[in-house]
Design an enzyme around this catalytic site. Structure first.
Site, mmCIF file in Angstrom:
data_model
loop_
_atom_site.group_PDB
_atom_site.id
_atom_site.type_symbol
_atom_site.label_atom_id
_atom_site.label_comp_id
_atom_site.label_asym_id
_atom_site.label_seq_id
_atom_site.Cartn_x
_atom_site.Cartn_y
_atom_site.Cartn_z
ATOM 1 N N CYS A 68 34.068 -0.904 31.053
ATOM 2 C CA CYS A 68 33.686 0.308 31.839
ATOM 3 C C CYS A 68 33.133 -0.150 33.130
ATOM 4 O O CYS A 68 34.002 -0.940 34.011
ATOM 5 C CB CYS A 68 32.689 1.217 31.355
ATOM 6 S SG CYS A 68 33.027 3.074 31.879
ATOM 7 N N GLU B 69 34.395 -0.125 22.108
ATOM 8 C CA GLU B 69 33.340 -0.606 21.283
ATOM 9 C C GLU B 69 32.964 0.626 20.294
ATOM 10 O O GLU B 69 32.400 0.506 19.047
ATOM 11 C CB GLU B 69 32.032 -1.188 21.816
ATOM 12 C CG GLU B 69 31.358 0.037 22.717
ATOM 13 C CD GLU B 69 31.535 -0.005 24.096
ATOM 14 O OE1 GLU B 69 32.824 -0.339 24.262
ATOM 15 O OE2 GLU B 69 30.847 0.523 24.889
ATOM 16 N N HIS C 263 35.722 2.679 26.593
ATOM 17 C CA HIS C 263 34.912 1.841 25.632
ATOM 18 C C HIS C 263 35.487 1.781 24.179
ATOM 19 O O HIS C 263 35.277 2.546 23.482
ATOM 20 C CB HIS C 263 33.312 2.867 25.440
ATOM 21 C CG HIS C 263 32.829 2.956 26.814
ATOM 22 N ND1 HIS C 263 31.707 2.234 27.130
ATOM 23 C CD2 HIS C 263 32.819 3.828 27.897
ATOM 24 C CE1 HIS C 263 30.932 2.240 28.172
ATOM 25 N NE2 HIS C 263 31.778 3.633 28.402
ATOM 26 N N LYS D 250 0.803 -1.321 -0.094
ATOM 27 C CA LYS D 250 -0.053 -0.073 0.178
ATOM 28 C C LYS D 250 0.947 1.192 -0.097
ATOM 29 O O LYS D 250 1.757 1.364 0.787
ATOM 30 C CB LYS D 250 -1.042 -0.066 1.058
ATOM 31 C CG LYS D 250 -1.950 -1.129 1.184
ATOM 32 C CD LYS D 250 -3.011 -0.523 0.082
ATOM 33 C CE LYS D 250 -4.153 -1.698 -0.424
ATOM 34 N NZ LYS D 250 -4.817 -1.391 -1.353
HETATM 35 N N1 GLN Z 1 29.161 3.786 36.573
HETATM 36 C C1 GLN Z 1 30.404 3.973 36.121
HETATM 37 C C2 GLN Z 1 31.120 5.127 36.287
HETATM 38 O O1 GLN Z 1 30.410 6.106 36.183
HETATM 39 C C3 GLN Z 1 30.822 2.999 34.914
HETATM 40 C C4 GLN Z 1 30.232 3.905 33.616
HETATM 41 C C5 GLN Z 1 29.953 3.087 32.456
HETATM 42 O O2 GLN Z 1 30.217 1.970 32.359
HETATM 43 N N2 GLN Z 1 30.000 3.772 31.329
HETATM 44 O O3 GLN Z 1 32.320 5.305 36.498
#
Ligand code: GLN
Length: 532
Positions: free
Chosen positions: A382, A510, A508, A189
């Protein structure tokens, strides 16, 4: 190219149609033709940035190298194009208003009445052109969040209307809509698309190209009909079918000459179609990988988008190891001593996810203990890394009350502590340790084997850190601090070298894994998981 060209990507009919993927695909195809391209996202919500948004509301918060907490679509832009985005690539209505209000308070408007048109729209237009003017990109692609017809989107659409008038051929609008399939009638559609284009036309925008999301092939007749009713060229009606992987989308768009149509409409030479060799190689490897590697993701958000970049980094790394990543979400809130074995025993590797706050934290310790004592390849990111340290302190160092200051303000065994510069902070938004920082890696470590480099830069988003007062004790007992920030002495990476693969990173990784440049730590983690 003398002048920057601007492409606007809007969406209609429904949200979640994949504007980010279409924007990234257009970017990829233009980049493959040798143009410099960047992509920015305008989000119509009032938050200054998504940093304070609950992941259930808005999925993962992505972080740019310059430390901006951004919409997760910026992750797609970086993964597709291999570029680095910045704060200027993600603007929200909140930021637009804040900047206009700040100017008004400073007196910059010299007594004028401040209105949506022209002041808010001028500020939007300034932010669109900023990237082109400052960095001289050939193309700036601007994705407008939300759906045409929303009240929130109107100032953005008005700005696009004005820019199209001002820029002529140098501006173009791609509108993404949805063509539903009615099973009972056996028909696709197009009416919702027609309505959505009318909605755009009613605010003065004639889209140049329509991309139609569909679950079934569009016939020539149907394309003709859409072209006629929506006032676009037939060659400018492109279909976007559901794909087994989002990384196929650029190829499907290229087959339908989306990039060539854009160039033609913008008065640029079309030339030869680029082959996209490495991109195709990646896809071929992905198709051919049949054996699986099973990864457990221990976290508290049972929502795919909350860990978007981790999922993508894992699946990219699996492809480059000729495996299919079979990722299982394991809710840490439901993990107990009793069920941990059953939940983790089939996993080839385990990720301990990032996060904030107390919820689900004890389950993470249970998972870590199981992995550490069963030598399962484990990657803590983290908060995941912080949990690795806490679990080690409790179980190996014997401090039953070891914790992070975030979870327990009073414990004497605060192996994870609040950073000095964070102590006086009261505003939650944009005040964490954010963005890329340097880290020096111990050349004798497993981490070094993965990176093959002593100096790295990785992105951060945290308030708490490993407490250096405990460093010696940890190292004596077998958990090594193998990555250190050379300026602040903060611990960035921990590992237990006697285990197969047990690494935690305060940063991080990733965020910086891309399709053509998968992240070395994820590659090495997947390799270890395969060898398990
Ligand atoms: N809560 C943790 C901090 O502030 C880890 C933060 C996270 O995993 N991005 O240090």
């Amino acid at each position: 190219m003398a002048e920057t060209k601007y492409i606007f990507v809007t969406g209609g009919v429904a949200s979640s149609l994949g504007k980010g993927i279409i924007s990234s695909s257009i970017g990829k195809l233009l980049q493959a033709r040798g143009y410099s391209v960047t992509i920015q996202k305008f989000d119509p919500y009032i938050n200054i940035d998504p940093g304070t948004l609950n992941p259930y509301e808005h999925g993962e918060c992505y972080v740019t190298v310059d430390g901006h907490e951004a919409d997760l679509d910026l992750g797609h832009y970086e993964r597709f194009l291999g570029i680095q985005t910045t704060k200027a690539n993600n603007i929200t209505t909140g930021r637009i208003y804040k900047s206009v209000i700040d100017k008004e308070r400073r007196g910059d408007y010299l007594g004028k009445t401040i209105q949506i048109i022209p002041h808010i729209t001028d500020e939007i237009k300034r932010n669109v052109k900023l990237l082109g003017n400052k960095y001289k990109f050939d193309f700036v692609i601007t994705e407008i969040g939300g759906t045409v017809g929303d009240i929130e989107s109107l100032p953005y659409l008005e700005s696009i209307r004005q820019l199209k008038r001002e820029l002529g051929k140098n501006a173009l609008c791609v509108h993404l809509t949805y063509v539903p399939y009615l099973a009972a009638a056996g028909e696709l559609k197009t009416k919702p698309t027609q309505h959505s284009v009318k909605e755009l036309q009613s605010v003065g925008i004639q889209p140049d190209i329509l991309v139609l999301r569909t679950e079934h092939e569009l016939s020539t007749n149907l394309r003709k009909k859409v072209a006629l009713f929506c006032n676009v060229d037939e060659s400018a009606v492109i279909q976007s079918m559901d794909m087994p992987t989002i990384y196929e989308v650029p190829l499907r768009m290229q087959e339908q000459k989306l990039d060539a149509t854009i160039l033609e409409k913008m008065g640029l030479p079309v030339g030869e179609t680029p082959t996209l060799g490495p991109w195709r190689d990646f896809l071929n490897r992905r198709h051919n990988a049949t054996e699986i590697v099973k990864i457990g993701l221990v976290g508290k958000y049972d929502l795919q988008d909350a860990y978007k970049s981790i999922l993508e980094a894992l699946s990219q790394a699996a492809t480059y190891n000729d495996r299919k990543a079979d990722i299982h979400f394991i809710n840490s809130e439901n993990l107990t001593e009793e069920n941990v074995e059953e939940k983790l025993k089939d996993m080839d590797g385990v990720i301990i996810c990032p996060g904030f706050g107390q919820r689900g934290i004890e389950g993470k310790f249970i998972a870590i203990k199981y992995c550490r004592t069963h030598n399962v390849p484990t990657f803590g990111i983290c908060l995941g890394m912080q949990c690795m340290a806490i679990e080690f302190a409790r179980d190996v160092l014997g401090y039953a009350d070891a914790n992070s200051r975030e979870m327990d303000e009073k414990t004497p065994h605060n192996v994870i502590d609040i950073m000095e510069e964070q102590k006086s902070i009261t505003n939650m938004g944009g005040t964490m340790r954010l963005g890329a920082y340097e880290c020096v890696i111990d050349p004798t470590s497993k981490t070094y084997q993965a990176y093959q480099s002593e100096h790295i830069q990785e992105r951060h988003r945290h308030r708490y850190e490993f407490n250096n007062n405990f460093k010696e004790e940890f190292e004596k007992a077998g958990m090594k601090c193998v990555g250190i920030n050379p300026e602040s002495d903060l611990v960035e990476i921990i590992e237990i070298p006697t285990l197969k693969w047990f690494i935690g990173t305060q940063f991080h990784p990733e965020y910086s894994s891309t399709v053509l440049k998968p992240h070395p730590l994820f590659l090495s983690f997947i390799k270890a998981a395969i060898n398990k």
